[in-house]
Design an enzyme around this catalytic site. Sequence first.
Site, PDB file in Angstrom:
ATOM      1  CB  THR A  26       4.564   7.850  -2.924  1.00 51.45           C
ATOM      2  OG1 THR A  26       5.379   6.738  -3.277  1.00 51.45           O
ATOM      3  CG2 THR A  26       5.089   9.113  -3.583  1.00 51.45           C
ATOM      4  CG  HIS A 176       7.528  -1.044  -5.419  1.00 49.54           C
ATOM      5  ND1 HIS A 176       6.436  -1.796  -5.800  1.00 49.54           N
ATOM      6  CD2 HIS A 176       7.081   0.242  -5.337  1.00 49.54           C
ATOM      7  CE1 HIS A 176       5.387  -0.981  -5.933  1.00 49.54           C
ATOM      8  NE2 HIS A 176       5.756   0.245  -5.658  1.00 49.54           N
ATOM      9  CG  ASN A 179       1.255  -0.907  -6.901  1.00 50.93           C
ATOM     10  OD1 ASN A 179       0.414  -1.803  -7.009  1.00 50.93           O
ATOM     11  ND2 ASN A 179       1.476  -0.274  -5.756  1.00 50.93           N
ATOM     12  CE1 TYR A 181       5.552   3.706 -10.449  1.00 46.31           C
ATOM     13  CE2 TYR A 181       4.723   2.344  -8.657  1.00 46.31           C
ATOM     14  CZ  TYR A 181       4.723   3.535  -9.358  1.00 46.31           C
ATOM     15  OH  TYR A 181       3.880   4.554  -8.979  1.00 46.31           O
ATOM     16  CG  ASN A 236       1.579   3.255 -12.220  1.00 45.49           C
ATOM     17  OD1 ASN A 236       1.188   4.401 -12.452  1.00 45.49           O
ATOM     18  ND2 ASN A 236       2.117   2.902 -11.065  1.00 45.49           N
TER      19      ASN A 236
HETATM   20  C1  LIG Z   1      -0.934   8.363  -1.260  1.00 44.14           C
HETATM   21  C2  LIG Z   1      -0.568   6.954  -1.642  1.00 44.14           C
HETATM   22  C3  LIG Z   1       0.759   6.639  -1.915  1.00 44.14           C
HETATM   23  C4  LIG Z   1       1.137   5.326  -2.219  1.00 44.14           C
HETATM   24  N1  LIG Z   1       2.464   5.039  -2.424  1.00 44.14           N
HETATM   25  C5  LIG Z   1       2.858   3.744  -2.600  1.00 44.14           C
HETATM   26  C6  LIG Z   1       4.246   3.411  -2.662  1.00 44.14           C
HETATM   27  O1  LIG Z   1       5.138   4.277  -2.545  1.00 44.14           O
HETATM   28  N2  LIG Z   1       4.566   2.109  -2.857  1.00 44.14           N
HETATM   29  C7  LIG Z   1       3.610   1.122  -2.991  1.00 44.14           C
HETATM   30  O2  LIG Z   1       3.941  -0.052  -3.164  1.00 44.14           O
HETATM   31  N3  LIG Z   1       2.295   1.418  -2.886  1.00 44.14           N
HETATM   32  C8  LIG Z   1       1.910   2.691  -2.679  1.00 44.14           C
HETATM   33  N4  LIG Z   1       0.567   2.983  -2.519  1.00 44.14           N
HETATM   34  C9  LIG Z   1      -0.413   1.869  -2.436  1.00 44.14           C
HETATM   35  C10 LIG Z   1      -0.660   1.500  -0.967  1.00 44.14           C
HETATM   36  O3  LIG Z   1       0.508   0.953  -0.372  1.00 44.14           O
HETATM   37  C11 LIG Z   1      -1.795   0.460  -0.814  1.00 44.14           C
HETATM   38  O4  LIG Z   1      -1.484  -0.666  -1.593  1.00 44.14           O
HETATM   39  C12 LIG Z   1      -3.151   0.987  -1.253  1.00 44.14           C
HETATM   40  O5  LIG Z   1      -3.408   2.280  -0.702  1.00 44.14           O
HETATM   41  C13 LIG Z   1      -4.287   0.044  -0.819  1.00 44.14           C
HETATM   42  O6  LIG Z   1      -4.256  -0.146   0.594  1.00 44.14           O
HETATM   43  P1  LIG Z   1      -5.326   0.620   1.554  1.00 44.14           P
HETATM   44  O7  LIG Z   1      -6.697   0.257   1.021  1.00 44.14           O
HETATM   45  O8  LIG Z   1      -5.055   0.076   2.922  1.00 44.14           O
HETATM   46  O9  LIG Z   1      -5.061   2.081   1.399  1.00 44.14           O
HETATM   47  C14 LIG Z   1       0.156   4.299  -2.272  1.00 44.14           C
HETATM   48  C15 LIG Z   1      -1.186   4.624  -2.014  1.00 44.14           C
HETATM   49  C16 LIG Z   1      -1.559   5.928  -1.700  1.00 44.14           C
HETATM   50  C17 LIG Z   1      -2.991   6.237  -1.389  1.00 44.14           C
END
Ligand SMILES: Cc1cc2nc3c(=O)[nH]c(=O)nc-3n(C[C@H](O)[C@H](O)[C@H](O)COP(=O)(O)O)c2cc1C
Length: 365
Positions: A26, A176, A179, A181, A236
């Site tokens: 996001t 989705h 997390n 939701y 969440n």
């Molecule tokens: C800025 C930001 C926005 C995110 N938005 C979403 C999202 O829209 N949908 C979702 O399932 N996870 C979202 N996440 C979680 C990420 O998809 C991911 O699961 C999380 O960052 C861990 O992976 P990483 O260690 O590779 O960053 C978001 C994470 C961050 C940091």
Amino acid sequence: MTQKLFTPLKVGAIEAKNRIVMAPLTRSRADNDTGEVGDLHVEYYAQRAGAGIIITEAAQISPEGKGYIKTPGIYTEGQVAAWKKVTDAVHKAGGKIVIQLWHVGRISHVDIQPDGQKPVAPSAIAANMKTFTGEGMVPTSEPRALELDEMPRIVADYVHATKMAKKAGFDGVEVHGANGYLLDQFMKTSSNKRDDAYGGSVENRARLLLEVLEGVTNAWDGDHVGLRLSPFSPANDIADENPQETFEYVIRALNKFGLAYLHMVEGSTGQSRDVKEGEDIAKLRQLFDGVYMANNLYDRDMAIEAVEQGKADLVAFGRPYIANPDLAKRLELNAPLNEGDTKTFYAGGKEGYTDYPFLEETTAE
Ligand SMILES: Cc1cc2nc3c(=O)[nH]c(=O)nc-3n(C[C@H](O)[C@H](O)[C@H](O)COP(=O)(O)O)c2cc1C
């Protein structure tokens, strides 16, 4: 010898050129009134077309599914036309892109909801969380419990969004279910206290997710549909009394849909890969018949090893993709990575969005 992470894989109907996935992120840069993406999104996603698959930022399936300002939707003709520019640009750049379908449930605020209504949830229990509205960070509102006769409407909203995604030129959709939701709120005991067919037993708590998948895979073949789950994540403000049992049931029940992939956030989203005693991600993975996509705090070595050893078929990277538009290439070359700036993760226009340097720019001079 080429490591497997950098080799192609057929993911349902999607031919991924490598096993590196851009995780859904996001970024809160859509038009707040229309929920449409714009030219900046076209550039941002096209820059990242080196990924085997891009999963878009979560997109709400209805006005009620929205929980934060400036997130995009996928339910109006205008939103479809705007996303079409993104899918065209990604395809032209040689990439594949699926859209994440989102209903936030109780992670919302009356100021964001249509006509100032209460957000909807399995039960009228507020999450101890904050969200962004036009007034800045505010506590999420107390939701109202969905009526039994509203369930078909929720499923219909997912089906409608799926048809709109197909029309917008996406290669697939990702439901989705993670997390904290709506769909996760139904599955987990801390947020679901219902005593009807959608609460209580594991079968009942999983019912909405499975009805959504039934609807979505009827609207588009299962091989265009992925699912994201986060069985052990408290993201969440959510918890389950027995997540291992809950998700063993859920994952067994998925197999009949012939999904393109199962995408799992392993551990606590963005925080830790640790799980409690008795929580077993490998076991859950084994129960799924199809392609397995792993996520959460992976780096290059971990991703190479996971795919090489067959622990994962694909690895999704979240934060590294914010700061490295050419992440797949950097990982393949073992090149250094740019650091992301958390201040510009959400909102901020071009800055911290489309201006992270590519490898050539970093190494030039
Ligand atoms: C800025 C930001 C926005 C995110 N938005 C979403 C999202 O829209 N949908 C979702 O399932 N996870 C979202 N996440 C979680 C990420 O998809 C991911 O699961 C999380 O960052 C861990 O992976 P990483 O260690 O590779 O960053 C978001 C994470 C961050 C940091």
